[in-house]
Design an enzyme around this catalytic site. Structure first.
Site, PDB file in Angstrom:
ATOM      1  N   ASP A  97       0.867  -1.171   0.000  1.00 16.10           N
ATOM      2  CA  ASP A  97       0.000   0.000   0.000  1.00 16.10           C
ATOM      3  C   ASP A  97       0.918   1.239   0.000  1.00 16.10           C
ATOM      4  O   ASP A  97       2.109   1.111   0.333  1.00 16.10           O
ATOM      5  CB  ASP A  97      -0.835  -0.090   1.288  1.00 16.10           C
ATOM      6  CG  ASP A  97      -1.653   1.130   1.545  1.00 16.10           C
ATOM      7  OD1 ASP A  97      -2.340   1.577   0.628  1.00 16.10           O
ATOM      8  OD2 ASP A  97      -1.623   1.636   2.684  1.00 16.10           O
ATOM      9  N   ASP A  99      -0.006   5.144   0.969  1.00 17.04           N
ATOM     10  CA  ASP A  99      -0.155   6.141   2.046  1.00 17.04           C
ATOM     11  C   ASP A  99      -0.210   5.477   3.416  1.00 17.04           C
ATOM     12  O   ASP A  99      -1.000   4.559   3.648  1.00 17.04           O
ATOM     13  CB  ASP A  99      -1.415   6.978   1.820  1.00 17.04           C
ATOM     14  CG  ASP A  99      -1.230   7.940   0.670  1.00 17.04           C
ATOM     15  OD1 ASP A  99      -0.633   9.004   0.885  1.00 17.04           O
ATOM     16  OD2 ASP A  99      -1.627   7.607  -0.457  1.00 17.04           O
ATOM     17  N   ASP A 289      -2.455  -0.607   5.381  1.00 17.46           N
ATOM     18  CA  ASP A 289      -3.407  -0.200   6.393  1.00 17.46           C
ATOM     19  C   ASP A 289      -2.787   0.071   7.759  1.00 17.46           C
ATOM     20  O   ASP A 289      -3.332  -0.338   8.782  1.00 17.46           O
ATOM     21  CB  ASP A 289      -4.497  -1.261   6.542  1.00 17.46           C
ATOM     22  CG  ASP A 289      -5.808  -0.624   6.950  1.00 17.46           C
ATOM     23  OD1 ASP A 289      -6.763  -1.357   7.129  1.00 17.46           O
ATOM     24  OD2 ASP A 289      -5.849   0.613   7.099  1.00 17.46           O
TER      25      ASP A 289
HETATM   26  O1  LIG Z   1      -4.521   3.091  -0.583  1.00 16.61           O
HETATM   27  P1  LIG Z   1      -3.612   4.168  -0.097  1.00 16.61           P
HETATM   28  O2  LIG Z   1      -2.322   4.235  -0.861  1.00 16.61           O
HETATM   29  O3  LIG Z   1      -3.373   4.103   1.383  1.00 16.61           O
HETATM   30  O4  LIG Z   1      -4.417   5.510  -0.418  1.00 16.61           O
HETATM   31  C1  LIG Z   1      -5.554   5.889   0.356  1.00 16.61           C
HETATM   32  C2  LIG Z   1      -5.717   7.383   0.317  1.00 16.61           C
HETATM   33  O5  LIG Z   1      -4.432   7.909   0.627  1.00 16.61           O
HETATM   34  C3  LIG Z   1      -4.274   9.316   0.572  1.00 16.61           C
HETATM   35  O6  LIG Z   1      -4.925   9.892   1.690  1.00 16.61           O
HETATM   36  C4  LIG Z   1      -4.324   9.554   2.922  1.00 16.61           C
HETATM   37  O7  LIG Z   1      -2.991  10.097   2.966  1.00 16.61           O
HETATM   38  C5  LIG Z   1      -2.945  11.559   2.943  1.00 16.61           C
HETATM   39  C6  LIG Z   1      -1.487  11.971   2.912  1.00 16.61           C
HETATM   40  O8  LIG Z   1      -0.775  11.484   3.990  1.00 16.61           O
HETATM   41  C7  LIG Z   1      -3.704  12.107   4.158  1.00 16.61           C
HETATM   42  O9  LIG Z   1      -3.680  13.521   4.134  1.00 16.61           O
HETATM   43  C8  LIG Z   1      -5.150  11.586   4.130  1.00 16.61           C
HETATM   44  O10 LIG Z   1      -5.831  12.016   5.297  1.00 16.61           O
HETATM   45  C9  LIG Z   1      -5.167  10.064   4.078  1.00 16.61           C
HETATM   46  O11 LIG Z   1      -6.487   9.560   3.913  1.00 16.61           O
HETATM   47  C10 LIG Z   1      -4.757   9.876  -0.739  1.00 16.61           C
HETATM   48  O12 LIG Z   1      -4.677  11.287  -0.708  1.00 16.61           O
HETATM   49  C11 LIG Z   1      -6.152   9.395  -1.057  1.00 16.61           C
HETATM   50  O13 LIG Z   1      -6.535   9.856  -2.320  1.00 16.61           O
HETATM   51  C12 LIG Z   1      -6.129   7.875  -1.050  1.00 16.61           C
HETATM   52  O14 LIG Z   1      -7.395   7.363  -1.401  1.00 16.61           O
END
Ligand SMILES: O=P(O)(O)OC[C@H]1O[C@H](O[C@H]2O[C@H](CO)[C@@H](O)[C@H](O)[C@H]2O)[C@H](O)[C@@H](O)[C@@H]1O
Length: 320
Positions: A97, A99, A289
């Site tokens: 993953d 983020d 996650d």
């Molecule tokens: O599946 P992932 O790679 O974990 O992506 C899920 C979402 O990640 C991002 O948002 C998350 O990270 C941001 C930066 O650290 C944070 O600001 C936010 O609160 C988190 O939800 C991304 O911006 C989303 O578009 C993704 O869906």
């Protein structure tokens, strides 16, 4: 570690006034009034359910420490040898993953950079094992962060899959786009993105992100008092698009096509593309996650251990 990034939110059905009187026994005006009130209550209940769920998905550090699912699942680092034992004779395939796993969680999604050390750890792992980044983000965006050409990328929650852009020993000619199961939704997603930008612009801190086959509405920087208003706006836009659904991630609401496709399906697709459909000769490892920013450091440590383990096992020795 799980292979599901989002928290599905169950809608609580409001019993409302409708259950007290059979509709046929009421005068027309009262029926209309009750219908309106019922719909408002129903809508309000749904909004409150979402807001409760948004709170629950934003735990504090102390809640995380006492979370039974974390207490009962030991660290993959301390259990490293036990995890690797069943991999004997099998091909490990890595799924990562982005983020919160490879990058720290930050306020601004456009600034979620991964460190050079993490990039080096992922590059090393990809030298030894087929490796895929599976993310909710737009594929091009995540590539601009990861910048490694030897990987598979599954963006938009697995709805946009592409093989390594440079030839490597695992891609067997699988360059270019492999699969986009939601391509017909592209115009609809663009339309919804624009509508959401417009409808949320008056809510301070709200940010809408176009992830190509899905849209994220971030509430990390929105005052908790405005979460209800934000949900109302998102739900009212979505009300016009029955083919889209709402899910939730870490301080983010996600709008996606209702097709039966997710990160888990992307993982199965990639295993098949690599020649491991229904095979016992493969050990897929999925890391994702994470709940705290610190976890990204543990991921890096795990990737390094994995590379050391592979190097040593190739020499027929046990890793230190
Ligand atoms: O599946 P992932 O790679 O974990 O992506 C899920 C979402 O990640 C991002 O948002 C998350 O990270 C941001 C930066 O650290 C944070 O600001 C936010 O609160 C988190 O939800 C991304 O911006 C989303 O578009 C993704 O869906």
């Amino acid at each position: 570690m799980t292979n599901q990034q989002n928290v599905a939110v169950l809608e609580v059905k409001s019993r409302g006034l409708r259950s007290l009187f059979p509709p046929s026994s009421l005068p027309v005006d009262l029926k209309l009034l009750l219908k309106k009130r019922f719909e408002t209550e129903k809508g309000g209940a749904k909004t409150n359910t979402w807001v409760d769920s948004m709170r629950a998905s934003s735990p504090t550090r102390s809640t995380i420490k006492s979370d039974p699912s974390i207490v009962h699942h030991p660290s993959a680092l301390t259990m490293f040898q036990q995890i690797m034992a069943p991999s004997k004779g099998k091909q490990i395939v890595m799924f990562l993953d982005y983020d919160g796993t490879l990058s720290p969680i930050v306020q601004d999604p456009d600034q979620a950079f991964m460190s050079g050390e993490m990039r080096a750890a992922v590059r090393d792992v990809a030298r030894y094992f087929p490796t895929a980044i599976v993310t909710g983000r737009c594929r091009d965006k995540v590539y601009s962060f990861v910048k490694l050409s030897g990987l598979y990328y599954a963006g938009s929650h697995g709805m946009d899959i592409k093989g390594p852009s440079k030839s490597c020993k695992y891609n067997k000619g699988n360059q270019g786009v492999l699969f986009q199961p939601a391509s017909e939704f592209l115009p609809m997603i663009n339309e919804v993105y624009k509508a959401l930008v417009e409808r949320t612009k008056s809510i301070g801190g709200a940010k809408v992100e176009n992830n190509k086959f899905c849209v994220s509405v971030h509430f990390r920087c929105v005052d908790e008092k405005s979460w209800g208003a934000l949900v109302e706006q998102v739900r009212s836009v979505l009300g016009q698009y029955p083919k889209l659904k709402l899910t939730q991630g870490r301080k983010v609401l996600e709008i996606r096509p209702t097709i039966k496709w997710d990160k888990g399906r992307a993982l199965e697709f990639l295993l098949e593309a690599l020649g491991y459909a229904n095979s016992d000769d493969v050990l897929p490892i999925y890391i994702g996650d994470d709940r705290t920013d610190e976890d990204a450091f543990k991921v890096k440590e795990f990737l390094r251990r994995l590379v050391d383990w592979k190097k040593y096992s190739q020499r027929g020795a046990a890793a230190p």
